[in-house]
Scaffold this active site. Structure first.
Site, PDB file in Angstrom:
ATOM      1  N   GLU A  87     -13.474  -1.079 -18.530  1.00 12.08           N
ATOM      2  CA  GLU A  87     -13.540  -2.005 -17.839  1.00 12.08           C
ATOM      3  C   GLU A  87     -14.056  -3.304 -18.765  1.00 12.08           C
ATOM      4  OE1 GLU A  87     -12.784  -2.423 -14.735  1.00 12.08           O
ATOM      5  OE2 GLU A  87     -12.712  -0.311 -14.284  1.00 12.08           O
ATOM      6  N   TYR A 143     -18.057  -7.531 -10.514  1.00 14.43           N
ATOM      7  CA  TYR A 143     -16.923  -6.656 -10.467  1.00 14.43           C
ATOM      8  C   TYR A 143     -17.347  -5.392 -11.253  1.00 14.43           C
ATOM      9  CZ  TYR A 143     -12.788  -4.401 -12.280  1.00 14.43           C
ATOM     10  OH  TYR A 143     -12.024  -3.344 -12.546  1.00 14.43           O
ATOM     11  N   ASP A 182     -11.681  -7.438  -7.727  1.00 13.82           N
ATOM     12  CA  ASP A 182     -10.887  -7.817  -8.728  1.00 13.82           C
ATOM     13  C   ASP A 182      -9.588  -8.763  -8.343  1.00 13.82           C
ATOM     14  OD1 ASP A 182      -8.869  -6.027  -8.036  1.00 13.82           O
ATOM     15  OD2 ASP A 182      -8.182  -5.804 -10.334  1.00 13.82           O
ATOM     16  N   CYS A 225       7.862  -5.611  -2.225  1.00 12.42           N
ATOM     17  CA  CYS A 225       7.417  -5.469  -0.640  1.00 12.42           C
ATOM     18  C   CYS A 225       8.294  -4.290  -0.227  1.00 12.42           C
ATOM     19  CB  CYS A 225       7.706  -6.724  -0.001  1.00 12.42           C
ATOM     20  SG  CYS A 225       6.764  -7.886  -0.469  1.00 12.42           S
ATOM     21  N   CYS A 273       6.190  -1.333  -0.788  1.00 14.29           N
ATOM     22  CA  CYS A 273       4.739  -1.329  -0.378  1.00 14.29           C
ATOM     23  C   CYS A 273       4.401  -0.509   0.902  1.00 14.29           C
ATOM     24  CB  CYS A 273       4.308  -2.793  -0.133  1.00 14.29           C
ATOM     25  SG  CYS A 273       2.637  -3.233   0.453  1.00 14.29           S
ATOM     26  N   CYS A 325       1.553  -6.211   6.778  1.00 13.10           N
ATOM     27  CA  CYS A 325       1.024  -7.220   5.823  1.00 13.10           C
ATOM     28  C   CYS A 325       1.467  -8.767   6.660  1.00 13.10           C
ATOM     29  CB  CYS A 325       2.119  -7.307   4.722  1.00 13.10           C
ATOM     30  SG  CYS A 325       1.764  -8.982   3.605  1.00 13.10           S
TER      31      CYS A 325
END
Length: 294
Positions: free
Chosen positions: A39, A122, A140, A202, A205, A211
């Site tokens: 991280e 975060y 994030d 997309c 997706c 969406c």
DNA sequence: GACTCGTGGGT
DNA sequence: TACCCAAGAGT
């Protein structure tokens, strides 16, 4: 209080189960320390550049106490060219705090994580979630973009994280703890692999049908320009050149070796002073410089 | 909130 | 080529 718009969990979780990348910090053997190291390294830095440094780091310092036992300059050197080397210093400081205050074990509590150097909202949520399976909203840049598009219906989130975004992330978090942790990783992965900043894919997706941005015809970003980060000619560039010399040197570096990396003396001195002030560089009494031993 | 803080790959 | 942008934190 607003009601969270519908965003089904199952398609995202199923997609993640099938398409998640096999990253070393996601394997069980990584442990909380591996997750924490990853991280830190991934803050503003792409996965592809983190991978080799991560492997070397964990091989050399498999536990926080191993890193804490070495001078901070060794962390800066091992950081290599990942960028933002203050992260290396903070990771070393975090390891020291973990060794001293937490018995050498990365804490699982969000507030205790947040108290560590270099750990912000975060990273605290990410470590608690990914390493310990705790239920925290993980916001994030990937998740913010996914939510901005899928739920809010805009191409990009605001420049700075808003209270509304935090509220939304919390509303969308699954109730079940283990499921919430997978949701966090899954939404991040979706943003990293499919719902990307420049050219979202997309067609692949799992929530394209849900969406809001697509439903609105994928309108272009409308609002203040997303401030770019200049680099050429900045102090940052000079600091980078100075530190590169020190990283590659085996012993103390004379002033003239540093003077050679930048010809404008005022900016060069300012950059060097900044590095010293940040604790990234240690000036010695004889006028030479080195990475910090303390 | 606005700024600073590295580096390099993709388009 | 010149941007864009990448699992943020600290001041």
């Amino acid at each position: 209080m607003t009601t969270a718009p519908p965003l089904p969990h199952a398609p995202v979780l199923d997609w993640f189960a099938e398409h998640a990348r096999d990253l070393p910090w996601r394997r069980p053997e990584a442990g909380p320390w591996g997750v924490m190291v990853s991280e830190f390294m991934l803050q503003q830095t792409p996965v592809s550049r983190v991978l080799p440094v991560y492997e070397q780091w964990l091989a050399r310092w498999p536990r926080p106490a191993d890193l804490a036992a070495e001078p901070p300059g060794e962390a800066v050197r091992a950081w290599g060219r990942l960028g933002y080397p203050r992260r290396a210093l903070r990771l070393h400081a975090a390891a020291t705090a973990i060794a001293e205050r937490h018995g050498g074990e990365v804490p699982s509590d969000h507030a205790q994580l947040l108290a560590l150097p270099g750990v912000g909202e975060y990273t605290a949520a990410a470590v608690a979630s990914f390493a310990y399976g705790r239920r925290h909203p993980v916001l994030d840049t990937n998740v913010r973009r996914v939510f901005a598009r899928a739920v809010t219906g805009v191409q990009y989130p605001p420049n700075a994280t808003t209270a509304a975004e935090r509220a939304l992330a919390r509303e969308l978090l699954p109730e079940d703890e283990a499921r919430a942790a997978r949701w966090a990783a899954a939404t991040m992965e979706l943003g990293a692999l499919v719902c990307t900043a420049r050219t979202p894919d997309c067609a692949r997706c799992p929530i394209a049908a849900h969406c809001a941005w697509r439903a609105a015809g994928s309108p272009a970003h409308d609002g203040p320009p997303r401030r770019g980060q200049s680099y050429a000619g900045t102090d940052r560039q000079v600091r980078g050149k100075l530190l590169a010399v020190l990283r590659e040197a085996t012993g103390p570096v004379p002033q003239r070796a540093l003077d050679a990396v930048w010809d404008e003396p005022v900016q060069r001195a300012r950059a060097l002073d900044g590095l010293v002030a940040d604790g990234l560089v240690e000036p010695l009494a004889d006028g030479t410089y080195r990475l910090p031993l303390t």
